[in-house]
Scaffold this active site. Structure first.
Site, PDB file in Angstrom:
ATOM      1  N   LYS A  12       0.886  -1.113   0.049  1.00 11.65           N
ATOM      2  CA  LYS A  12      -0.030  -0.053   0.036  1.00 11.65           C
ATOM      3  C   LYS A  12       1.006   1.172  -0.025  1.00 11.65           C
ATOM      4  O   LYS A  12       1.944   1.262  -0.467  1.00 11.65           O
ATOM      5  CB  LYS A  12      -0.895  -0.066   1.054  1.00 11.65           C
ATOM      6  N   HIS A  95      -8.687  -3.195  -6.290  1.00 14.83           N
ATOM      7  CA  HIS A  95      -8.390  -3.197  -4.766  1.00 14.83           C
ATOM      8  C   HIS A  95      -9.581  -2.230  -4.345  1.00 14.83           C
ATOM      9  O   HIS A  95      -9.787  -1.464  -4.941  1.00 14.83           O
ATOM     10  CB  HIS A  95      -6.907  -2.685  -4.174  1.00 14.83           C
ATOM     11  N   GLU A  97      -9.869  -0.281  -1.866  1.00  9.46           N
ATOM     12  CA  GLU A  97      -9.347   0.686  -1.677  1.00  9.46           C
ATOM     13  C   GLU A  97      -9.580   2.123  -2.909  1.00  9.46           C
ATOM     14  O   GLU A  97      -9.757   3.085  -2.988  1.00  9.46           O
ATOM     15  CB  GLU A  97      -8.026   1.183  -0.947  1.00  9.46           C
ATOM     16  N   GLU A 166     -10.996 -10.625  -1.127  1.00  3.82           N
ATOM     17  CA  GLU A 166     -10.588  -9.695   0.051  1.00  3.82           C
ATOM     18  C   GLU A 166     -11.866  -9.163   0.425  1.00  3.82           C
ATOM     19  O   GLU A 166     -12.479  -8.013   0.074  1.00  3.82           O
ATOM     20  CB  GLU A 166      -9.829  -8.693  -0.399  1.00  3.82           C
ATOM     21  N   GLY A 172      -7.363  -4.568   7.057  1.00  2.00           N
ATOM     22  CA  GLY A 172      -6.711  -3.938   7.981  1.00  2.00           C
ATOM     23  C   GLY A 172      -7.565  -3.603   9.313  1.00  2.00           C
ATOM     24  O   GLY A 172      -7.316  -2.776   9.931  1.00  2.00           O
ATOM     25  N   SER A 211      -6.455  -9.315   6.582  1.00  2.00           N
ATOM     26  CA  SER A 211      -5.852  -9.541   8.043  1.00  2.00           C
ATOM     27  C   SER A 211      -5.232 -10.991   8.148  1.00  2.00           C
ATOM     28  O   SER A 211      -5.506 -11.484   9.076  1.00  2.00           O
ATOM     29  CB  SER A 211      -6.883  -9.174   9.053  1.00  2.00           C
TER      30      SER A 211
END
Ligand code: PGA
Length: 249
Positions: A12, A95, A97, A166, A172, A211
């Site tokens: 990241k 992703h 994000e 994911e 996270g 995680s």
């Protein structure tokens, strides 16, 4: 033939010249000849540094995103051919994000996967549901829709992609999906890939991310359809990342 697992770090927006160097040196010192494939997906400004540090090592270089465009007036973007110049093997696309903070749609993600494939870069296509979607029983619909867009555009070479499941609520947060939760989504994705790629579906890596750490990796990686991991936080600590690599056999 059983395929090797793939453990990919996603750094990241973390790192510096000094921090990257000490992290990679620690990894290379102890990684030996791993039983799995290993990659690190690094921030774009450090591609040259990482290309030099990883040359001749068993750790492949990855990027965290790429442009769907080939070249031209796209300020701030990096093309697949630019990434190729630095020896990039993998590029994360879609992703959560990027979907969340940059508004990337399923179609944009599919176009990025196509740009990667056209240039010999393996896209690591991320899919995953939010907590609200899981709680309202929409997980299956969401991940299937996200993957379907990529299959629609890239069906002819779908066996060349890597998929990463994911769950957004696990990224996270320290809240990992249970091995059973992850396996059931991976099995769904495998079936969807089978529909598009027939017998080649078995050879496609489906990674789990969210995680994953040194303590839970072995149990997740033991699931029949979990072919590796996409590791965020734990990939920034050499001992943790090395333990995950060791668990992938
Ligand atoms: P995490 O991130 O391992 O820190 O949860 C995974 C990812 O976002 O790829």
């Amino acid at each position: 033939m059983t395929k090797k697992k793939l453990i990919a770090g996603n750094w990241k927006m973390n790192g510096s010249l000094a921090a990257n160097e000490s992290l990679v040196k620690a990894l290379l010192q102890d990684v030996g000849t791993p039983d799995c494939e290993v990659a690190v997906c690094v921030p774009a400004p450090y591609l040259a540094q990482m290309q030099a540090l990883l040359a001749g090592s068993p750790i492949a270089l990855g990027a965290q995103d790429l442009s769907a465009q080939q070249q031209g007036a796209f300020t701030g973007e990096q093309s697949a051919t630019m990434l190729k110049d630095f020896g990039v093997r993998y590029a994360i696309v879609g992703h959560s994000e990027r979907r969340q903070y940059h508004g990337e749609t399923d179609e944009a993600v599919a176009a990025k996967a196509a740009a990667a494939l056209a240039n010999g870069i393996t896209p690591i296509v991320c899919v995953g549901e939010t907590l609200a979607q899981r709680e309202s029983a929409h997980t299956e619909e969401v991940v299937k829709r996200q993957l379907a867009a990529v299959i629609h555009v890239n069906g002819h070479c779908i066996s060349e992609i890597v998929v990463a499941y994911e769950p957004v609520w696990a990224i996270g947060t320290g809240k990992t999906a249970t091995p059973e939760q992850a396996q059931s989504v991976h099995a769904l994705l495998r079936a969807q890939l089978h529909h598009a790629a027939n017998e080649h579906a078995a050879g496609i890596h489906i990674l789990y991310g969210g995680s994953m750490n040194a303590a839970n990796a072995a149990e997740l990686l033991a699931q029949p359809d979990i072919d590796g991991g996409l590791i965020g936080g734990a990939s920034l600590k050499a001992p943790d990342f090395l333990q995950i690599i060791a668990a992938a056999r």
